[in-house]
Every structure is written in structure tokens, then in C-alpha cells.
Design a protein around this motif. Structure first.
Motif: not given
Length: 327
Positions: A67, A69, A75-78
């Protein structure tokens, strides 16, 4: 007498008949459960603690490394393997890996060689042998933070003890923090001072397990002390030597406090990151600045894999050595 010959041991006795009293049947059932399940209960605390504080963090680090992250912004996006791709192109990461490897080689190789020689000396008959054996481990029980602060003062650029000694014999002072290799040497010297005695005691324990008859036979054959050391002592403690190499490698790749204290508590490891290690760079990216948690997790997992691979290689070498000794 004949009645006792065919007696069945209590542990193998048959279960009590159904007509037996209830308390006897219950006691028998509890005894069987105790023999069957108590060993697992005894070892369960270790596996529970390892799962909570060892296995789970490792697996969670793998998850977070996938992630983008950031701790501060949340913010936490794959991102998939994007962190690993960026990591392969990160010049500062490879600089930290280069520093870590350099400090590791400068500290581990001399450390283990000196420890081996010191253990061989302590294994001989001498006065105050017990006191000397206790003395070599004193550096290991001191606080690593205190050691780092003291050696940072000893290797200070302007008023350090080492530069003062160099000046007394006509040498120019050395910029211990500005020069990459000088800083490596200073940190490696600090590590060696702290851990040489510890490894020497491990070697000493292995040496004391060697039968004295081998040395007596070698002496009768005219072998010198030096020859006995290389022909008898070193081959027989080779598994122990490989064990210390594995342990020293794990500690060497994770070195953090010594260079941190040497750099006055700054994780950048000098102005040009000349002595920043992998552990320091992971801390810098994860807990300072933008707090790139995912990127730091990817670095942590890569460092973990590097240590595991090296440990497995040494494990194979240990098995081959042990099999060779048995043959």
C-alpha cells in the motif's frame, strides 16, 4: 515373587473396569489427559508470544508494503509492487545497503578472529583465569547507548582522544564523521569492543568440550601449540564458528544504535549519509518526514529476506560441516 514377574507397569495398566468407583475412573481419565496434552500446554506460551510479537508483525509488514500508506496524512491506497519497484531505483537505499555491508565486514571479520584467539588464550592454564573470563564479557553488559556516546566523544573530530593521540605522534587529525571509511572504522571499532568478549566466551565453551586426550596425543607426536590450534581446535568447533557468523550477520545487518549515537542521534548518518545503515534509513522513511509506512515496510521486508537467505546459506554449511565431522 512369581506374582510380580508379569506385573504391568502403572503407565501401561488397563483402564479401570466400568464397575470401578467414579473417582477412580475420573482420576484415570485426568491422568491420560495430563500425559497427552500437558506437553503442548508447556510449549504453548512460546508459540503464542512468537505469533503475537514475531509472526504477526512480519506478515502485517508484507501486507502494508503493498500500500501507499502515510502515517501522518492517513492515506492508504493499494499500490501492489510499486513500493518494491521504487525501492530498486532508490539510490539512498543502495547507499545504506553499501554502508551496512561495509560496517558489517569491518566489524564482524576482525571481531570473530580476535574472539577466537582470545578464547584460545583463556582456554589455557593461567593465573586469575576465572577473573579474566568474567572481564571479557563486561563490555557486553554495558548500555549500548552509553557506549555509543562515549565512543562518539573518543572519535570526535576536534577534541577527540584518537585525534589527540595522532597529533602527539605527528599525524594530521582525521575527519571521523565526514569521511565514509573513517566513520565505518569508528563504528566497527565500537561494535568490536562490545561483542568480541561475548563471542570469545561462546568459543571458549566449545573448546572446553574438546577431549584433552587429543591435545596430549598431538603433543607426543611433536605438534606445536599453533599446529594443535589449527588442526584440532578449529575443525572441532567449526559448527560453533558458523553459529557465531549467523548471529553476527543478523546483528550486523540490523545495526542501528551505534551509528545513531555516533551521529549525535541523527538518522541521516552524516551530511552525505556516509554512515547511514539500512535500519536507520528504514526509520527515517517510516517515522520522519512524510512517514511513508508502506515504503518503509517494503524495505523492512527486503532486509528480512536478506537476513533469512544468508542464514539459510549458513545453515546448509553447518549441516555439511557436521556431516563431514561425523564421517
Amino acid at each position: 515373587m512369581s506374582s510380580t514377574v508379569g506385573a504391568v507397569p502403572p503407565s501401561r495398566a488397563a483402564s479401570p473396569p466400568p464397575s470401578a468407583p467414579l473417582h477412580r475412573r475420573r482420576s484415570y481419565r485426568l491422568g491420560r489427559w495430563d500425559l497427552k496434552y500437558s506437553p503442548y500446554l508447556y510449549v504453548a506460551p512460546f508459540f503464542v508470544l512468537f505469533g503475537v510479537f514475531g509472526l504477526f508483525p512480519v506478515l502485517y509488514t508484507v501486507y502494508v508494503s503493498l500500500f501507499d500508506y502515510e502515517l501522518l496524512s492517513g492515506t492508504k491506497e493499494y499500490a501492489g509492487l510499486e513500493n518494491y519497484r521504487l525501492l530498486m531505483q532508490d539510490a539512498q537505499f543502495w547507499n545504506a545497503a553499501y554502508n551496512t555491508l561495509g560496517i558489517f565486514l569491518l566489524s564482524t571479520v576482525p571481531q570473530l578472529i580476535v574472539a577466537l584467539m582470545l578464547a584460545n588464550l583463556l582456554n589455557r592454564q593461567m593465573k586469575a583465569r576465572t577473573l579474566l573470563r568474567m572481564g571479557v564479557v563486561i563490555p557486553n553488559i554495558t548500555s549500548v547507548a552509553a557506549v555509543g556516546i562515549i565512543f562518539a566523544l573518543i572519535f570526535a573530530d576536534r577534541y577527540g582522544l584518537i585525534n589527540w593521540l595522532l597529533g602527539t605522534v605527528g599525524f594530521d587529525p582525521i575527519a571521523w564523521r565526514d569521511n565514509r571509511f573513517a566513520s565505518w572504522f569508528a563504528i566497527a571499532f565500537m561494535v568490536d569492543w562490545r561483542w568480541t568478549g561475548y563471542n570469545a566466551l561462546i568459543y571458549l565453551g566449545a573448546m572446553q568440550a574438546i577431549p584433552k586426550d587429543l591435545y596430549e596425543s598431538a603433543s607426543l607426536d611433536g605438534a606445536s601449540t599453533w599446529r594443535q590450534f589449527w588442526a584440532i581446535t578449529v575443525p572441532l568447533i567449526r559448527p560453533t564458528i558458523l553459529f557465531t557468523i549467523i548471529i553476527s550477520t543478523i546483528g550486523g545487518f540490523q545495526i542501528f544504535t551505534e551509528p545513531l549515537m555516533y551521529g549525535n542521534g541523527l538518522v541521516r548518518g552524516g551530511v552525505d549519509h556516509q554512515f547511514q545503515t539500512l535500519a536507520m534509513y528504514i526509520y527515517e522513511k517510516t517515522f520522519t518526514g512524510n512517514s511513508e509506512y508502506g515504503y518503509g515496510s517494503a524495505m523492512s521486508w527486503l532486509l528480512f529476506m536478506m537476513i533469512i537467505i544468508f542464514a539459510l546459506i549458513n545453515f546448509v554449511l553447518v549441516r555439511r560441516t557436521v556431516k563431514g565431522d561425523k564421517k
